[in-house]
Each structure stands twice: as structure tokens, then as C-alpha cells.
Scaffold this motif. Structure first.
Motif, PDB file in Angstrom:
ATOM      1  N   GLU A   1       0.824  -1.209   0.000  1.00  0.00           N
ATOM      2  CA  GLU A   1       0.000   0.000   0.000  1.00  0.00           C
ATOM      3  C   GLU A   1       0.858   1.257   0.000  1.00  0.00           C
ATOM      4  N   GLU A   2       1.928   1.251   0.746  1.00  0.00           N
ATOM      5  CA  GLU A   2       2.778   2.438   0.793  1.00  0.00           C
ATOM      6  C   GLU A   2       3.424   2.700  -0.559  1.00  0.00           C
ATOM      7  N   GLU A   3       3.806   1.637  -1.252  1.00  0.00           N
ATOM      8  CA  GLU A   3       4.383   1.810  -2.588  1.00  0.00           C
ATOM      9  C   GLU A   3       3.338   2.344  -3.563  1.00  0.00           C
ATOM     10  N   LEU A   4       2.097   1.897  -3.446  1.00  0.00           N
ATOM     11  CA  LEU A   4       1.029   2.430  -4.287  1.00  0.00           C
ATOM     12  C   LEU A   4       0.802   3.912  -3.996  1.00  0.00           C
ATOM     13  N   ARG A   5       0.820   4.279  -2.718  1.00  0.00           N
ATOM     14  CA  ARG A   5       0.626   5.688  -2.367  1.00  0.00           C
ATOM     15  C   ARG A   5       1.710   6.572  -2.991  1.00  0.00           C
ATOM     16  N   ASN A   6       2.905   6.058  -3.095  1.00  0.00           N
ATOM     17  CA  ASN A   6       4.014   6.839  -3.633  1.00  0.00           C
ATOM     18  C   ASN A   6       3.943   7.023  -5.141  1.00  0.00           C
ATOM     19  N   GLU A   7       2.966   6.400  -5.806  1.00  0.00           N
ATOM     20  CA  GLU A   7       2.808   6.595  -7.252  1.00  0.00           C
ATOM     21  C   GLU A   7       2.229   7.968  -7.585  1.00  0.00           C
ATOM     22  N   ILE A   8       1.699   8.649  -6.575  1.00  0.00           N
ATOM     23  CA  ILE A   8       1.195  10.009  -6.762  1.00  0.00           C
ATOM     24  C   ILE A   8       1.923  10.922  -5.782  1.00  0.00           C
ATOM     25  N   LYS A   9       2.572  11.948  -6.311  1.00  0.00           N
ATOM     26  CA  LYS A   9       3.309  12.906  -5.487  1.00  0.00           C
ATOM     27  C   LYS A   9       2.435  14.131  -5.246  1.00  0.00           C
ATOM     28  N   SER A  10       2.274  14.477  -3.967  1.00  0.00           N
ATOM     29  CA  SER A  10       1.347  15.531  -3.583  1.00  0.00           C
ATOM     30  C   SER A  10       2.069  16.821  -3.212  1.00  0.00           C
ATOM     31  N   PRO A  11       1.760  17.947  -3.893  1.00  0.00           N
ATOM     32  CA  PRO A  11       2.304  19.228  -3.443  1.00  0.00           C
ATOM     33  C   PRO A  11       1.679  19.666  -2.117  1.00  0.00           C
ATOM     34  N   TYR A  12       0.502  19.169  -1.830  1.00  0.00           N
ATOM     35  CA  TYR A  12      -0.176  19.374  -0.543  1.00  0.00           C
ATOM     36  C   TYR A  12      -1.150  18.216  -0.379  1.00  0.00           C
ATOM     37  N   ARG A  13      -1.709  18.059   0.808  1.00  0.00           N
ATOM     38  CA  ARG A  13      -2.612  16.951   1.071  1.00  0.00           C
ATOM     39  C   ARG A  13      -3.959  17.457   1.574  1.00  0.00           C
ATOM     40  N   ILE A  14      -4.980  16.650   1.363  1.00  0.00           N
ATOM     41  CA  ILE A  14      -6.278  16.924   1.984  1.00  0.00           C
ATOM     42  C   ILE A  14      -6.061  16.928   3.489  1.00  0.00           C
ATOM     43  N   SER A  15      -6.471  18.006   4.125  1.00  0.00           N
ATOM     44  CA  SER A  15      -6.024  18.244   5.502  1.00  0.00           C
ATOM     45  C   SER A  15      -7.049  17.892   6.574  1.00  0.00           C
ATOM     46  N   ILE A  16      -8.280  17.573   6.179  1.00  0.00           N
ATOM     47  CA  ILE A  16      -9.272  17.214   7.198  1.00  0.00           C
ATOM     48  C   ILE A  16      -9.108  15.742   7.589  1.00  0.00           C
ATOM     49  N   PRO A  17      -9.669  15.318   8.719  1.00  0.00           N
ATOM     50  CA  PRO A  17      -9.619  13.892   9.080  1.00  0.00           C
ATOM     51  C   PRO A  17     -10.337  13.039   8.029  1.00  0.00           C
ATOM     52  N   THR A  18      -9.736  11.917   7.650  1.00  0.00           N
ATOM     53  CA  THR A  18     -10.316  11.061   6.618  1.00  0.00           C
ATOM     54  C   THR A  18     -10.300   9.595   7.035  1.00  0.00           C
ATOM     55  N   VAL A  19     -11.317   8.881   6.567  1.00  0.00           N
ATOM     56  CA  VAL A  19     -11.399   7.429   6.707  1.00  0.00           C
ATOM     57  C   VAL A  19     -11.406   6.841   5.307  1.00  0.00           C
ATOM     58  N   HIS A  20     -10.636   5.783   5.108  1.00  0.00           N
ATOM     59  CA  HIS A  20     -10.525   5.141   3.796  1.00  0.00           C
ATOM     60  C   HIS A  20     -10.879   3.665   3.949  1.00  0.00           C
ATOM     61  N   ILE A  21     -12.013   3.281   3.376  1.00  0.00           N
ATOM     62  CA  ILE A  21     -12.508   1.910   3.469  1.00  0.00           C
ATOM     63  C   ILE A  21     -12.456   1.303   2.072  1.00  0.00           C
ATOM     64  N   TYR A  22     -11.699   0.240   1.919  1.00  0.00           N
ATOM     65  CA  TYR A  22     -11.604  -0.409   0.610  1.00  0.00           C
ATOM     66  C   TYR A  22     -11.430  -1.899   0.811  1.00  0.00           C
ATOM     67  N   GLY A  23     -11.583  -2.659  -0.290  1.00  0.00           N
ATOM     68  CA  GLY A  23     -11.438  -4.108  -0.231  1.00  0.00           C
ATOM     69  C   GLY A  23     -10.315  -4.569  -1.130  1.00  0.00           C
ATOM     70  N   SER A  24      -9.493  -5.465  -0.648  1.00  0.00           N
ATOM     71  CA  SER A  24      -8.335  -5.916  -1.416  1.00  0.00           C
ATOM     72  C   SER A  24      -8.726  -6.746  -2.639  1.00  0.00           C
ATOM     73  N   LYS A  25     -10.003  -7.173  -2.744  1.00  0.00           N
ATOM     74  CA  LYS A  25     -10.477  -7.881  -3.930  1.00  0.00           C
ATOM     75  C   LYS A  25     -11.196  -6.955  -4.911  1.00  0.00           C
ATOM     76  N   ASP A  26     -11.302  -5.705  -4.576  1.00  0.00           N
ATOM     77  CA  ASP A  26     -11.975  -4.715  -5.427  1.00  0.00           C
ATOM     78  C   ASP A  26     -11.044  -4.317  -6.572  1.00  0.00           C
ATOM     79  N   PRO A  27     -11.503  -4.367  -7.833  1.00  0.00           N
ATOM     80  CA  PRO A  27     -10.660  -3.849  -8.910  1.00  0.00           C
ATOM     81  C   PRO A  27     -10.225  -2.405  -8.674  1.00  0.00           C
ATOM     82  N   ARG A  28     -11.034  -1.638  -7.941  1.00  0.00           N
ATOM     83  CA  ARG A  28     -10.693  -0.240  -7.668  1.00  0.00           C
ATOM     84  C   ARG A  28      -9.877  -0.079  -6.388  1.00  0.00           C
ATOM     85  N   TYR A  29      -9.394  -1.174  -5.849  1.00  0.00           N
ATOM     86  CA  TYR A  29      -8.551  -1.125  -4.653  1.00  0.00           C
ATOM     87  C   TYR A  29      -7.355  -0.185  -4.806  1.00  0.00           C
TER      88      TYR A  29
END
Length: 261
Positions: free
Chosen positions: A183-211
Motif C-alpha cells: 500500500e505504501e508503494e502504491l501511495r508513492n505513485e502520486i506525489k502531492s504538493p499538498y494533502r487533503i487536511s481534514i480527518p479522513t477514513v478510507h474503506i476499501y477491499g483488497s479484492k476490489d478492482p478499484r482497490y
């Protein structure tokens, strides 16, 4: 406390209400108002949705361009101005695209004003790569390729009754979409000049094509303010007791953080 609820493309407010009923049942003793609304555009049903739910079906916008995203953002801003404020937004699939785009465009255009909602709950969805590119994010070729491949895989694995009859077993062959990356390597595929700054929850499934898209979205949010949860399934919200309890706890965390911020 109030939560704005944004459904996926080719579904509706009523469908999203049904999809979330199991974990919302764990929150009935809380003072939470869920505001489910329909997208402004009539739409064909999402793949497989018409096998379980009847029309009408809606989308937040058509196409993937920046202008469509801005139009949807303006529509959402107007709705929130008339019906808000909201402590959180809860989103599924295309709703995640709209919600994350709204936060990014707000941060770019009006950073001195409060965000459209105080916390975000993203379910089975990613960001608009077009919006990210326009806003100065570096999106790798690999991330773009995964985005295209995952959309095609989702369509193929949810479009027929014979496939849907297989249940969770229809979500197959997804390893090629991640290339074995963490997951960390996937996150590094997009470089952010800034980040969404509010609290966030991310719910996904490892079998989802959109994972991969869900992981990418978590990567453009502040690590110290995010919670991630892999429900282990596909492009859906499993209704098991364990998953429902976990998601309910994450919703409560998001609301608590929205009050603290």
C-alpha cells in the motif's frame, strides 16, 4: 451531527441508503442525521446494480474532465450552502471522486474558507486523476495505467447475472492491478504538493478492482489524520457483523475528529 451521503455512479440515494444499512444500524443510538441525496444527472445503472435495484439511477457528472469536476463541485457547494453545514461526508465510488475533488479544489481556490465538510469517509473509491494533474499533483504513468485497468476490470466482474451469482468469488485476478506493490508503494505513485487536511477514513477491499484507487486516495490525505480499513471484499460494502462494527467505529471516529477540529 450531520453526514452528507454521496452515492456511486449509476445508483441513487435510496441504493446508497440500502448499501450502508448494516453499519448504520450500529449507530442508531447516536445523534447522527444521514442526508442521502441523488446526483443531478440521470444515468444508466452501474454494472450489476440493476440486478438488485430498480431505477432511477443517477450520477454526479458525466466524463472525467476538469470542467465536469468543477461543474459538479459548484453544484455541491450550492447544495451545502442551502442545506449544510455537515460534520462529515460519506461517499461511495464516484461519490469519492466528487468529494475528494471538492476538497482539493476548495484548498486550491479558497484555502482561507472552511472546507465543505469537516471530515470525510471514503468507501471503495479514488480521486480524479484529471483533477490531480490540473492541481499540480504528479501522477505516475503506472497510476494512470492502473486506473484504466481497474475500471475495465470492475465492469467485467459485475456486469452479468452469471457473474453476480458467484458472489465474492467473482472478484478474481486482481493481483495484476497492484503489481505486487505494498500500500505504501502504491501511495508513492502520486506525489502531492499538498494533502487533503481534514480527518479522513478510507474503506476499501483488497479484492476490489478499484482497490489501487482507494489506496491512492489515502495517499493524498494527511497520514496523521487518516484511518484506513481493508474490509477484504470487492467493490461493495460487506454486511457481516465484523465489517459493520468496524465501519461504525470509523464513522464515530470521523465525527469525533470533526468536532475536535
Amino acid at each position: 451531527m450531520r453526514i452528507l451521503c454521496l452515492h456511486g455512479k449509476g445508483t441513487s440515494a435510496a441504493i446508497f441508503r440500502s448499501q450502508t444499512s448494516s453499519f448504520r444500524a450500529q449507530l442508531t443510538d447516536k445523534d447522527i442525521e444521514f442526508d442521502f441525496l441523488d446526483g443531478p444527472h440521470a444515468s444508466n445503472p452501474a454494472a450489476g446494480v440493476d440486478l438488485f435495484y430498480g431505477p432511477p439511477y443517477y450520477s454526479w457528472y458525466e466524463g472525467d474532465g476538469i470542467e465536469a469536476a468543477r461543474e459538479a463541485y459548484d453544484w455541491l457547494k450550492d447544495y451545502i450552502a442551502k442545506n449544510g453545514p455537515y460534520d462529515a461526508a460519506m461517499m461511495f465510488s464516484q461519490g469519492c471522486v466528487l468529494g475528494s475533488s471538492a476538497l482539493i479544489l476548495h484548498q486550491e481556490e479558497t484555502p482561507d474558507l472552511p472546507p465543505p465538510f469537516k471530515s470525510a469517509i471514503f468507501i471503495c473509491g479514488g480521486p480524479s486523476l484529471g483533477v490531480l494533474g490540473e492541481m499540480g499533483f504528479h501522477v505516475s504513468a503506472e497510476a494512470r495505467e492502473r486506473d484504466i485497468a481497474s475500471r475495465s476490470a470492475l465492469e467485467l466482474q459485475a456486469r452479468s447475472s452469471s457473474l453476480m451469482a458467484k458472489g465474492a468469488d467473482r472478484w478474481t485476478g486482481l493481483g495484476a492491478l497492484t503489481g505486487g506493490l505494498s500500500e505504501e508503494e502504491l501511495r508513492n505513485e502520486i506525489k502531492s504538493p499538498y494533502r487533503i487536511s481534514i480527518p479522513t477514513v478510507h474503506i476499501y477491499g483488497s479484492k476490489d478492482p478499484r482497490y489501487p484507487a482507494g489506496v491512492h486516495l489515502s495517499g493524498i490525505c494527511e497520514p496523521e489524520k487518516r484511518r484506513v480499513y481493508n474490509h477484504g471484499g470487492g467493490h461493495e460494502i460487506p454486511r457481516t457483523g465484523a465489517v459493520s462494527n468496524s465501519i461504525a467505529e470509523l464513522v464515530q471516529w470521523a465525527l469525533k475528529e470533526s468536532q475536535a477540529s
